[in-house]
Design a protein around this motif. Structure first.
Motif, mmCIF file in Angstrom:
data_model
loop_
_atom_site.group_PDB
_atom_site.id
_atom_site.type_symbol
_atom_site.label_atom_id
_atom_site.label_comp_id
_atom_site.label_asym_id
_atom_site.label_seq_id
_atom_site.Cartn_x
_atom_site.Cartn_y
_atom_site.Cartn_z
ATOM 1 N N PHE A 15 12.382 8.503 0.509
ATOM 2 C CA PHE A 15 13.455 7.770 -0.153
ATOM 3 C C PHE A 15 14.263 6.839 0.390
ATOM 4 N N PRO A 16 14.037 6.553 1.611
ATOM 5 C CA PRO A 16 14.684 5.243 2.069
ATOM 6 C C PRO A 16 13.723 3.923 1.573
ATOM 7 N N ARG A 17 12.793 4.157 1.214
ATOM 8 C CA ARG A 17 11.883 2.934 0.504
ATOM 9 C C ARG A 17 12.648 2.762 -0.779
ATOM 10 N N LEU A 18 12.846 3.567 -1.641
ATOM 11 C CA LEU A 18 13.359 3.340 -2.806
ATOM 12 C C LEU A 18 15.036 2.888 -2.711
ATOM 13 N N THR A 19 15.545 3.433 -1.803
ATOM 14 C CA THR A 19 16.941 2.780 -1.534
ATOM 15 C C THR A 19 17.165 1.426 -0.960
ATOM 16 N N GLY A 20 15.959 1.056 -0.351
ATOM 17 C CA GLY A 20 15.938 -0.233 0.146
ATOM 18 C C GLY A 20 15.855 -1.322 -1.197
ATOM 19 N N MET A 21 14.959 -0.912 -1.962
ATOM 20 C CA MET A 21 14.797 -1.853 -3.140
ATOM 21 C C MET A 21 15.775 -1.810 -4.134
ATOM 22 N N ILE A 22 16.638 -0.641 -4.211
ATOM 23 C CA ILE A 22 17.718 -0.405 -4.889
ATOM 24 C C ILE A 22 18.838 -1.416 -4.421
ATOM 25 N N LEU A 23 19.000 -1.342 -3.247
ATOM 26 C CA LEU A 23 20.193 -2.481 -2.496
ATOM 27 C C LEU A 23 19.593 -3.640 -2.719
ATOM 28 N N VAL A 24 18.340 -4.271 -2.327
ATOM 29 C CA VAL A 24 18.075 -5.407 -2.564
ATOM 30 C C VAL A 24 18.174 -6.062 -3.977
ATOM 31 N N ALA A 25 17.934 -5.248 -4.979
ATOM 32 C CA ALA A 25 18.288 -5.505 -6.450
ATOM 33 C C ALA A 25 20.030 -5.719 -6.552
ATOM 34 N N ASP A 26 20.757 -4.678 -5.983
ATOM 35 C CA ASP A 26 22.143 -4.928 -6.219
ATOM 36 C C ASP A 26 22.594 -6.378 -5.555
ATOM 37 N N ALA A 27 21.890 -6.787 -4.447
ATOM 38 C CA ALA A 27 22.127 -8.067 -3.780
ATOM 39 C C ALA A 27 22.045 -9.098 -4.698
ATOM 40 N N TRP A 31 0.751 -1.202 -0.293
ATOM 41 C CA TRP A 31 -0.089 0.085 0.030
ATOM 42 C C TRP A 31 0.774 1.449 -0.048
ATOM 43 N N ALA A 32 1.943 1.283 0.905
ATOM 44 C CA ALA A 32 2.744 2.597 1.023
ATOM 45 C C ALA A 32 3.718 2.677 -0.079
ATOM 46 N N LEU A 33 3.385 3.777 -0.888
ATOM 47 C CA LEU A 33 4.160 4.233 -2.052
ATOM 48 C C LEU A 33 4.620 5.409 -1.943
ATOM 49 N N PRO A 34 6.007 5.834 -2.441
ATOM 50 C CA PRO A 34 6.246 7.344 -2.228
ATOM 51 C C PRO A 34 5.075 8.276 -2.589
ATOM 52 N N GLU A 35 4.142 7.781 -3.712
ATOM 53 C CA GLU A 35 3.354 8.616 -3.956
ATOM 54 C C GLU A 35 2.198 9.032 -3.066
ATOM 55 N N VAL A 36 2.092 8.147 -2.127
ATOM 56 C CA VAL A 36 1.093 8.316 -0.939
ATOM 57 C C VAL A 36 1.439 9.588 -0.278
ATOM 58 N N ASP A 37 2.744 9.471 0.048
ATOM 59 C CA ASP A 37 3.325 10.857 0.875
ATOM 60 C C ASP A 37 3.261 12.007 0.075
#
Length: 281
Positions: free
Chosen positions: A189-201, A46-52
């Motif tokens: 931004f932390p939400r976006l950062t988290g997914m970027i780091l997961v993808a890199d892993a 549910w929680a997307l950056p666009e919600v904020d």
């Protein structure tokens, strides 16, 4: 519809940044609660950056009707993430109900009670993305840089055809390793950062021909062979995820990512249904 008071206190003193942030978080939490009560099926997405962005626009402009641009952005993001139109409109109705309710008690979202202009703005924005997805299927997810679920569906079709040729189930030779994050309490931004780091892993661990893809706003997966390296790959993936996510204190609210091995179903059609379910699980 007028927005309720945006901060504690009284008088004409402008709210402090901390008060504005607290008010935004409170609005976001009440909206999410109402949306889940209205039937939002997958709480973790549910929680997307666009919600904020919607919450900030509503609080800054004083009326939900003045946040049409932000609402359109959210509708497009909902469509891109796989949310249906009925679910997206029910989510809008939840916001409208929350803003029209002065207290913190139960609210009853009603799509029919939502202003027609907001419904039209949201529906058109959602339809723009949904229609475009039917015509132009993107191969790469813009945030993570990983291939999309469409690519993984194609790759699975090849796997199932090979399994038929070998006269054995696809599940005997391949498995899905799925990584999902609980981003419920993470915004901005932390939400976006988290997914970027997961993808890199995932790219680091599965760098020898395995198929890796982004399935949804908080889910990625790898289609890997069931061989002697499977266990070591699982260990390496957990280690890589921990190393990347632990360096940023802002990602603490996400907790530990969930890594699971998911067995492939009997047919390619069922596998495609599985990917759709995993994308929003």
């Amino acid at each position: 519809m007028d927005v309720p008071a945006a901060r504690p206190g009284s008088g004409d003193t402008p709210p402090t940044p901390a008060e504005r942030d607290a008010s935004l978080r409170a609005l976001r939490a009440r909206w999410r609660t109402a949306s889940l009560a209205a039937g939002w099926r997958f709480p973790s997405d549910w929680a997307l950056p666009e919600v904020d962005a919607v919450c900030a626009a509503v609080m800054a402009k004083g009326r939900v009707e003045a946040a049409e641009t932000a609402l359109a952005g959210l509708a497009r993001a909902r469509a891109a993430a796989g949310a249906g139109l009925a679910e997206t409109l029910a989510d809008l109705a939840a916001l409208h109900a929350v803003l029209g309710h002065g207290g913190d008690g139960f609210v009853a979202p009603d799509v029919d009670a939502t202003p027609a202009r907001l419904l039209r703005t949201t529906a058109l924005a959602w339809a723009d993305v949904a229609t475009d997805q039917l015509v132009h299927t993107e191969v790469t997810d813009s945030l993570t840089g990983l291939p999309t679920a469409a690519y993984l569906r194609t790759r699975l079709a090849e796997v199932y055809r090979a399994a038929v040729a070998r006269e054995r189930p696809a599940a005997e030779d391949h498995v899905l390793l799925v990584v999902s994050l609980d981003l419920t309490a993470v915004a901005g931004f932390p939400r976006l950062t988290g997914m970027i780091l997961v993808a890199d892993a995932l790219r680091t661990v599965f760098d020898s021909g395995q198929s890796v893809a982004s399935l949804g706003p908080s889910v990625v997966a790898a289609l890997v062979p069931k061989d002697e390296r499977l266990a070591s790959h699982g260990v390496a993936l957990r280690r890589a995820l921990h190393e990347r996510l632990s360096v940023d204190t802002q990602l603490a609210d996400m907790g530990r990512p969930r890594v699971s091995a998911v067995r492939l179903p009997a047919t390619h059609e069922l596998a495609c249904d599985l990917l759709a379910h995993l994308a929003r699980a």
